[in-house]
Enzyme design. Structure first.
Site, PDB file in Angstrom:
ATOM      1  N   HIS A 240       0.752  -1.160   0.000  1.00 36.95           N
ATOM      2  CA  HIS A 240       0.225   0.086   0.045  1.00 36.95           C
ATOM      3  C   HIS A 240       0.735   1.363   0.052  1.00 36.95           C
ATOM      4  O   HIS A 240       0.970   1.977  -0.835  1.00 36.95           O
ATOM      5  CB  HIS A 240      -0.782   0.330   1.152  1.00 36.95           C
ATOM      6  CG  HIS A 240      -2.085  -1.114   1.462  1.00 36.95           C
ATOM      7  ND1 HIS A 240      -2.861  -1.498   0.773  1.00 36.95           N
ATOM      8  CD2 HIS A 240      -1.861  -2.219   2.253  1.00 36.95           C
ATOM      9  CE1 HIS A 240      -3.315  -2.549   0.958  1.00 36.95           C
ATOM     10  NE2 HIS A 240      -2.832  -2.981   2.125  1.00 36.95           N
TER      11      HIS A 240
HETATM   12  O1  RIB Z   1      -5.195  -0.185   4.697  1.00 39.70           O
HETATM   13  C1  RIB Z   1      -3.929  -0.250   4.546  1.00 39.70           C
HETATM   14  C2  RIB Z   1      -3.321   0.971   5.278  1.00 39.70           C
HETATM   15  O2  RIB Z   1      -3.568   0.724   6.675  1.00 39.70           O
HETATM   16  C3  RIB Z   1      -1.719   0.917   5.022  1.00 39.70           C
HETATM   17  O3  RIB Z   1      -1.212   2.335   5.358  1.00 39.70           O
HETATM   18  C4  RIB Z   1      -1.398   0.100   6.354  1.00 39.70           C
HETATM   19  O4  RIB Z   1       0.121   0.481   6.623  1.00 39.70           O
HETATM   20  C5  RIB Z   1      -1.987   0.482   7.402  1.00 39.70           C
HETATM   21  O5  RIB Z   1      -1.641   1.797   7.844  1.00 39.70           O
END
Ligand code: RIB
Ligand code: CA
Length: 311
Positions: A240
């Protein structure tokens, strides 16, 4: 001239890789500081993990400021079930030898924005620090050129509830402040991050770098990916947060659409949902570039090339 940026983060393995990518790119990104927030794991651990990453990157002079230890209104929700007890299980890196900088992250965000016209704020976790800073000193918006955030989801739905992605779900009130602030937003939702999946070959490529950053990254991803593989039945996990930094380095890897986006802050059923007017069905002016396309091969190529520059 390198672009002045500030990164707000809740490391988390994917945050950690995003930090390494930014720390490996000083020619393009002037990283003015890192602010930590409670999210994946409690604040003490997200701060410790951020310190470990700046040391792993050989840039211990980059200041890390600890921020809010809970959301603005709702109780804290953490995600050890994804990230492990430490938040960066699998890293195998030594405990930090440096301390967080004196002062609160929210103060640092306000002071940095007031002193840095053209600042880009990158958020990788819940928006508590930035939302608090904007609520306290809305004038900082005049100097913030754009906010690039990982968060939300639309066609892809949520990953914490059926409607909400973790970063927005943890602090919907803070997210609502950010999305209403009138500052240009670029949003990396699950719709794009779920296209950036790790794989055995990609993990091996980090390992093959032969440096500390590559080895730590491979170890983190091997731990991090198990949850998503079980949950979604995919071969690999969505990486992500590094999409935020990659967008600043190579925006041509991404595609999306200017949309109006609003945050659900009332219904418990859809709390934290990013409601995206993808088809222009309302008369609202767009407030956010919603990214839903990525060249994942070139994204991982960028990551591996840049992390290869680190010690
Ligand atoms: O949903 C994914 C996000 O939530 C990413 O930033 C992960 O690190 C958590 O913070
Ligand atoms: Ca994160």
């Amino acid at each position: 001239m390198p672009r002045p940026i500030l990164i707000d983060t809740d490391p988390g393995q994917d945050d950690a890789v995003a930090l390494l990518l930014a720390l490996a790119s000083p020619a393009e990104l002037q990283l003015l500081g890192i602010t930590t927030v409670a999210g994946n794991v409690p604040l003490e651990l997200t701060t410790r993990n951020a310190l470990m990453m700046v040391e792993l990157a050989g840039r211990p002079q980059v200041a890390v400021y600890a921020g809010c230890d809970r959301p603005m209104v709702r109780p804290l929700v953490t995600a050890e079930y994804v990230h492990g007890k430490t938040g960066i299980d699998g890293a195998g890196t030594p405990a930090p030898t440096t301390e967080a900088a004196a002062g609160h992250a929210v103060d640092f965000i306000v002071q940095t924005a007031l002193a840095t016209p053209g600042l880009t704020v990158c958020t990788l976790g819940p928006l508590t620090n930035l939302g608090t800073a904007l609520e306290r000193s809305p004038e900082i918006g005049d100097n913030i050129e754009q906010i690039v955030l990982m968060g939300g989801g639309f066609f892809e739905g949520g990953n914490t509830t059926p409607a909400a992605e973790f970063n927005i779900y943890v602090d919907p009130q803070a997210a609502d402040i950010v999305f209403r602030a009138g500052i240009p937003l670029v949003m990396m939702p699950l719709d794009v991050t779920h296209q950036a999946l790790t794989s055995d070959a990609r993990v091996e490529a980090f390992k093959a770098l032969g440096n500390a950053a590559g080895g730590a990254t491979a170890g983190m991803l091997e731990f991090f990916e198990r949850y998503d593989m079980e949950r979604y039945g995919t071969r690999g996990a969505p990486l992500h947060d590094p999409t935020v930094i990659a967008y600043l380095l190579e925006p041509e890897l991404f595609g999306g659409r200017q949309c109006w986006v609003e945050i659900e802050t009332t219904s418990e059923l859809t709390m934290g949902m990013t409601v995206v007017d993808w088809w222009g069905l309302t008369n609202h002016e767009p407030n956010c570039l919603v990214i839903n396309q990525i060249d994942d091969e070139r994204f991982f190529g960028l990551l591996i090339e840049r992390l290869g520059r680190l010690p």
